[in-house]
Design a protein around this motif. Structure first.
Motif, PDB file in Angstrom:
ATOM      1  N   HIS A 132      43.733  39.418  51.102  1.00 14.45           N
ATOM      2  CA  HIS A 132      43.024  39.576  49.840  1.00 14.45           C
ATOM      3  C   HIS A 132      41.848  38.596  49.862  1.00 14.45           C
ATOM      4  O   HIS A 132      42.033  37.414  50.171  1.00 14.45           O
ATOM      5  N   CYS A 133      40.666  39.084  49.534  1.00 14.03           N
ATOM      6  CA  CYS A 133      39.484  38.234  49.425  1.00 14.03           C
ATOM      7  C   CYS A 133      39.342  37.858  47.956  1.00 14.03           C
ATOM      8  O   CYS A 133      39.198  38.736  47.103  1.00 14.03           O
ATOM      9  N   GLN A 134      39.425  36.554  47.676  1.00 19.67           N
ATOM     10  CA  GLN A 134      39.453  36.097  46.298  1.00 19.67           C
ATOM     11  C   GLN A 134      38.330  35.125  45.994  1.00 19.67           C
ATOM     12  O   GLN A 134      37.899  34.369  46.860  1.00 19.67           O
ATOM     13  N   LYS A 135      37.876  35.152  44.738  1.00 22.68           N
ATOM     14  CA  LYS A 135      36.930  34.158  44.245  1.00 22.68           C
ATOM     15  C   LYS A 135      37.396  33.730  42.863  1.00 22.68           C
ATOM     16  O   LYS A 135      38.189  34.428  42.231  1.00 22.68           O
ATOM     17  N   THR A 136      36.911  32.593  42.413  1.00 23.58           N
ATOM     18  CA  THR A 136      37.280  32.151  41.074  1.00 23.58           C
ATOM     19  C   THR A 136      36.413  32.881  40.064  1.00 23.58           C
ATOM     20  O   THR A 136      35.237  33.140  40.304  1.00 23.58           O
ATOM     21  N   LYS A 158      40.643  31.196  37.254  1.00 23.10           N
ATOM     22  CA  LYS A 158      41.670  31.335  38.287  1.00 23.10           C
ATOM     23  C   LYS A 158      41.129  32.180  39.427  1.00 23.10           C
ATOM     24  O   LYS A 158      40.110  32.849  39.308  1.00 23.10           O
ATOM     25  N   TRP A 159      41.861  32.171  40.541  1.00 22.47           N
ATOM     26  CA  TRP A 159      41.494  33.001  41.683  1.00 22.47           C
ATOM     27  C   TRP A 159      41.829  34.444  41.348  1.00 22.47           C
ATOM     28  O   TRP A 159      42.912  34.740  40.842  1.00 22.47           O
ATOM     29  N   GLU A 160      40.900  35.339  41.670  1.00 20.20           N
ATOM     30  CA  GLU A 160      41.106  36.750  41.398  1.00 20.20           C
ATOM     31  C   GLU A 160      40.707  37.569  42.624  1.00 20.20           C
ATOM     32  O   GLU A 160      39.636  37.359  43.190  1.00 20.20           O
ATOM     33  N   THR A 161      41.583  38.494  43.020  1.00 18.94           N
ATOM     34  CA  THR A 161      41.306  39.330  44.185  1.00 18.94           C
ATOM     35  C   THR A 161      40.167  40.289  43.878  1.00 18.94           C
ATOM     36  O   THR A 161      40.191  40.997  42.868  1.00 18.94           O
TER      37      THR A 161
END
Length: 117
Positions: free
Chosen positions: A12-16, A32-35
């Motif tokens: 999963h590539c996640q960013k805040t 939060k981190w979100e996919t």
């Protein structure tokens, strides 16, 4: 460079995402981190290392992660992280990324496992 036939790990590539305060104003980096999307990847381990964090020795493992380039993957920056889709405890902080051939086919990411986000 990892072989493309070895792209068997789903990540999963996640960013805040920005959080909001009690007045509804955005708080950059407070979320939060979100996919954003999930891709197949190949992992090539690099020499492990150790860091001293908060007075304790911490094991750090670096990897070169190879993924296919796409409109989505070109959005990835060093502020993002990768999370193993089969084991959410395995998170990898992205340190840098580059196109190894310049042909916009693959993207290689230098990531670290075992360090804080």
């Amino acid at each position: 460079m990892a072989l493309t036939g070895n792209m068997t790990v789903r990540v999963h590539c996640q960013k805040t995402v920005d959080a909001t305060d009690e007045l509804g104003n955005p708080v950059p980096g407070g979320g939060k981190w979100e996919t954003q999307f999930t891709v197949l990847a190949a992992f090539e381990p690099k020499t492990g290392g150790e860091q001293v964090l908060a007075g304790r020795l911490q094991g750090v493992q670096a990897y070169i992660v190879t993924i296919w380039q796409s409109e989505d993957t070109r959005k990835i920056t060093p502020g993002w992280q990768l999370v193993d889709a089969d084991n959410a405890a395995r998170t990898f902080n992205i340190r840098s990324l580059f196109d190894p051939t310049g042909r916009r086919q693959k993207l290689e990411l230098l990531v670290e496992h075992g360090v804080a986000s």
